[in-house]
Design a protein around this motif. Structure first.
Motif, mmCIF file in Angstrom:
data_model
loop_
_atom_site.group_PDB
_atom_site.id
_atom_site.type_symbol
_atom_site.label_atom_id
_atom_site.label_comp_id
_atom_site.label_asym_id
_atom_site.label_seq_id
_atom_site.Cartn_x
_atom_site.Cartn_y
_atom_site.Cartn_z
ATOM 1 N N TRP A 57 0.834 -1.194 0.000
ATOM 2 C CA TRP A 57 0.000 0.000 0.000
ATOM 3 C C TRP A 57 0.873 1.250 0.000
ATOM 4 N N THR A 58 0.327 2.342 -0.497
ATOM 5 C CA THR A 58 1.066 3.595 -0.514
ATOM 6 C C THR A 58 1.389 4.065 0.900
ATOM 7 N N SER A 59 0.538 3.714 1.875
ATOM 8 C CA SER A 59 0.796 4.086 3.264
ATOM 9 C C SER A 59 -0.041 3.212 4.189
ATOM 10 N N GLN A 60 0.370 3.157 5.431
ATOM 11 C CA GLN A 60 -0.402 2.429 6.437
ATOM 12 C C GLN A 60 -1.753 3.113 6.637
ATOM 13 N N GLU A 61 -1.774 4.435 6.528
ATOM 14 C CA GLU A 61 -3.022 5.182 6.679
ATOM 15 C C GLU A 61 -4.016 4.840 5.567
ATOM 16 N N ALA A 62 -3.526 4.712 4.343
ATOM 17 C CA ALA A 62 -4.400 4.355 3.220
ATOM 18 C C ALA A 62 -4.982 2.960 3.420
ATOM 19 N N HIS A 63 -4.154 2.048 3.883
ATOM 20 C CA HIS A 63 -4.621 0.688 4.169
ATOM 21 C C HIS A 63 -5.689 0.725 5.248
ATOM 22 N N GLY A 64 -5.420 1.451 6.327
ATOM 23 C CA GLY A 64 -6.376 1.565 7.427
ATOM 24 C C GLY A 64 -7.682 2.216 7.003
ATOM 25 N N ALA A 65 -7.589 3.261 6.187
ATOM 26 C CA ALA A 65 -8.790 3.945 5.714
ATOM 27 C C ALA A 65 -9.649 3.017 4.864
ATOM 28 N N PHE A 66 -9.013 2.229 4.014
ATOM 29 C CA PHE A 66 -9.761 1.286 3.180
ATOM 30 C C PHE A 66 -10.497 0.268 4.046
ATOM 31 N N PHE A 67 -9.806 -0.304 5.030
ATOM 32 C CA PHE A 67 -10.428 -1.340 5.856
ATOM 33 C C PHE A 67 -11.361 -0.790 6.924
ATOM 34 N N ALA A 68 -11.416 0.522 7.087
ATOM 35 C CA ALA A 68 -12.357 1.137 8.014
ATOM 36 C C ALA A 68 -13.732 1.352 7.375
ATOM 37 N N THR A 69 -13.824 1.180 6.058
ATOM 38 C CA THR A 69 -15.102 1.382 5.384
ATOM 39 C C THR A 69 -16.067 0.250 5.704
ATOM 40 N N GLY A 70 -17.331 0.565 5.645
ATOM 41 C CA GLY A 70 -18.357 -0.446 5.881
ATOM 42 C C GLY A 70 -18.282 -1.588 4.889
ATOM 43 N N ALA A 71 -18.004 -1.259 3.630
ATOM 44 C CA ALA A 71 -17.911 -2.289 2.594
ATOM 45 C C ALA A 71 -16.772 -3.266 2.885
ATOM 46 N N ALA A 72 -15.617 -2.735 3.316
ATOM 47 C CA ALA A 72 -14.482 -3.609 3.631
ATOM 48 C C ALA A 72 -14.784 -4.464 4.850
ATOM 49 N N GLN A 73 -15.440 -3.897 5.845
ATOM 50 C CA GLN A 73 -15.789 -4.667 7.036
ATOM 51 C C GLN A 73 -16.776 -5.787 6.698
ATOM 52 N N GLN A 74 -17.680 -5.512 5.779
ATOM 53 C CA GLN A 74 -18.617 -6.537 5.321
ATOM 54 C C GLN A 74 -17.859 -7.677 4.637
ATOM 55 N N LEU A 75 -16.866 -7.329 3.817
ATOM 56 C CA LEU A 75 -16.064 -8.346 3.141
ATOM 57 C C LEU A 75 -15.275 -9.192 4.140
ATOM 58 N N VAL A 76 -14.727 -8.545 5.161
ATOM 59 C CA VAL A 76 -14.001 -9.290 6.200
ATOM 60 C C VAL A 76 -14.956 -10.272 6.872
ATOM 61 N N GLY A 77 -16.182 -9.840 7.111
ATOM 62 C CA GLY A 77 -17.183 -10.732 7.693
ATOM 63 C C GLY A 77 -17.499 -11.920 6.801
ATOM 64 N N GLN A 78 -17.482 -11.711 5.495
ATOM 65 C CA GLN A 78 -17.728 -12.813 4.554
ATOM 66 C C GLN A 78 -16.528 -13.734 4.448
ATOM 67 N N LEU A 79 -15.341 -13.187 4.669
ATOM 68 C CA LEU A 79 -14.105 -13.968 4.590
ATOM 69 C C LEU A 79 -13.965 -14.926 5.768
ATOM 70 N N GLN A 80 -14.306 -14.477 6.946
ATOM 71 C CA GLN A 80 -14.071 -15.245 8.168
ATOM 72 C C GLN A 80 -14.618 -16.685 8.127
ATOM 73 N N PRO A 81 -15.841 -16.930 7.645
ATOM 74 C CA PRO A 81 -16.342 -18.307 7.626
ATOM 75 C C PRO A 81 -15.561 -19.244 6.690
ATOM 76 N N LEU A 82 -14.806 -18.679 5.747
ATOM 77 C CA LEU A 82 -14.008 -19.504 4.843
ATOM 78 C C LEU A 82 -12.715 -19.985 5.502
ATOM 79 N N LEU A 83 -12.318 -19.328 6.596
ATOM 80 C CA LEU A 83 -11.018 -19.590 7.210
ATOM 81 C C LEU A 83 -11.087 -20.588 8.353
#
Length: 101
Positions: A57-83
């Motif tokens: 990523w261009t920065s740790q802040e950019a990475h954090g901002a992306f994963f702070a979005t509702g859409a990214a959090q929803q994706l993380v929730g969908q990922l967890q049952p696969l793991l």
């Protein structure tokens, strides 16, 4: 763009779910995020349920901002049952190379 934040993740899918995990990751919205410079998905050559992701990523802040979005959090929730457990992360900074698919 310069990568100033990155990591390598090892993920183990639920038994028999490796292909589903790969497909999920290869459709990740980070692939279209301009701050995500590197997003490489691989699988183990001897265990189809083990998947590796390298991100830069261009920065740790950019990475954090992306994963702070509702859409990214929803994706993380969908990922967890696969793991089968928590991913293992190693900090690293991709600096160059080549990828052709």
């Amino acid at each position: 763009m310069t990568v100033t934040h990155g990591f390598h993740a090892t993920m183990t899918a639920q038994p028999g779910k490796g292909a589903e995990l790969l497909a999920f990751l290869l459709d990740a919205p980070a692939l279209s995020n301009e701050d995500c410079v590197v997003f490489l998905v691989s699988r183990s050559s001897d265990n189809e349920d083990v998947v590796y992701v390298t991100e830069g990523w261009t920065s740790q802040e950019a990475h954090g901002a992306f994963f702070a979005t509702g859409a990214a959090q929803q994706l993380v929730g969908q990922l967890q049952p696969l793991l089968a457990g928590e991913p293992d992360y190693i900090d690293e900074l991709p600096v160059g190379g080549k990828a052709a698919f």
